[in-house]
Design a protein around this motif. Sequence first.
Motif, short mmCIF file in Angstrom:
data_model
loop_
_atom_site.label_atom_id
_atom_site.label_comp_id
_atom_site.label_asym_id
_atom_site.label_seq_id
_atom_site.Cartn_x
_atom_site.Cartn_y
_atom_site.Cartn_z
N LYS A 54 0.77 5.09 0.49
CA LYS A 54 -0.09 6.14 1.04
C LYS A 54 0.43 7.51 0.62
O LYS A 54 1.64 7.77 0.66
N THR A 74 0.86 -1.19 0.00
CA THR A 74 0.00 0.00 0.00
C THR A 74 0.89 1.23 0.00
O THR A 74 1.76 1.38 0.86
N ASP A 80 -3.45 4.58 -1.31
CA ASP A 80 -4.29 5.00 -0.19
C ASP A 80 -4.29 6.52 -0.14
O ASP A 80 -3.30 7.14 0.25
N SER A 93 -9.34 4.79 -1.73
CA SER A 93 -8.19 3.94 -2.06
C SER A 93 -8.50 3.21 -3.36
O SER A 93 -9.67 2.99 -3.70
#
Length: 381
Positions: A76, A74, A129, A166
């Motif tokens: 971010k 992920t 994200d 997301s």
Amino acid sequence: MSEIGAPGRGISRRQFLAATGSTGLVALAGCTTTSSPSARVVDSVPNNSAAPSDLPPTGRPEVVDLDERNHEVTIKSVMARHAIHPGESMGGPVNLPVVWAFQADDGTPSVPGPILRTTEGNDLKITLDNTEMQVPHTLHFHGVRKTWENDGVPTTTGITVMPGESHTYDIPANVPGTHLYHCHYQTPMHMDMGMYGILRVDPEGYEEADKEYFMTAKEWDTSLSRQHGGEDVSYDLTNRKADAFTLNGKSAPATLHPETGSPIIVESGDTVRIHWVNAGFMSHPLHTHNHRFHVVEKDGSPMPEVLQFKQDVLNVAPAERYTVEFEADADPGIYLMHCHKVDHIRNGSSYPGGMLNAIVYKEAMDTDIFRTLMDYAGYEA
């Protein structure tokens, strides 16, 4: 154990301290001269923006081994503050009061973003994200061949990752080599806010060099960051004025800091490989002092052996990626590596600075010259 030098495969901190005779590194601390900053942080900020002092600081770009994470990560998007050169030597401090950085999972945000590394043949799931940002973003990956909907361009795919959302991109690691990734929403502004990084796809059976490093060049018009930080300046895309020049997000002498900068640390006899990426809007000719390299990859394609002639200057255009290789066969010492547009070797109007780095032999670390460089870089053992 933490590594020293540019992101990649270098030497450990323990080896570094042993090589430097570490007790001597702080001997010259405080002896450097000071000058006015070329970019300043102010207290007033626009509505709906975090005060720069409340933002987390960026860290060193992390090398993320996706093969060890089941090929998932992920990324971010976060607001942060970024010190290009935090010291007062050589025209500093130079700061970006607000950047839009990427962080991998729960790691530290960085500019450039995390270096995502995997092996050819894997299918990657990369989730953007955007739940903590107030601006839409996307992720676009150069080099690899992917489906239309995973291209990361909002206007042609219909997919935009809005604030609070997301989205997972399916990215096949089907083209080995070194590739750029970046946000493709309002691309020039978002890249000038720090939203870019490296995807490295190792070919099957890849053998790393003795020392292997990643290096991303980027020039900045700091007025965009300073505007977001509340300063009364404006950013004009049609009249962009580069006033900061970085390697892996740092300007000299901060580039030489062994833990937060990116010195190319070698030992005599090493084969050294550098994955060189240009994430800026201008071309940057790489020059290495006293070492002649050959290009082994270009934009994910192996360079035919007949074209692997030795050279010491390589012009890298925007978004180009080159992997260069050389032998550490010079007289063990400290040799510059820099952009040879020499007006890029500055911090504001102070020379030297900017896109200036060094090839540092481990054998030369226990010297007064190296200790002086560490003092300029703000390093204390």
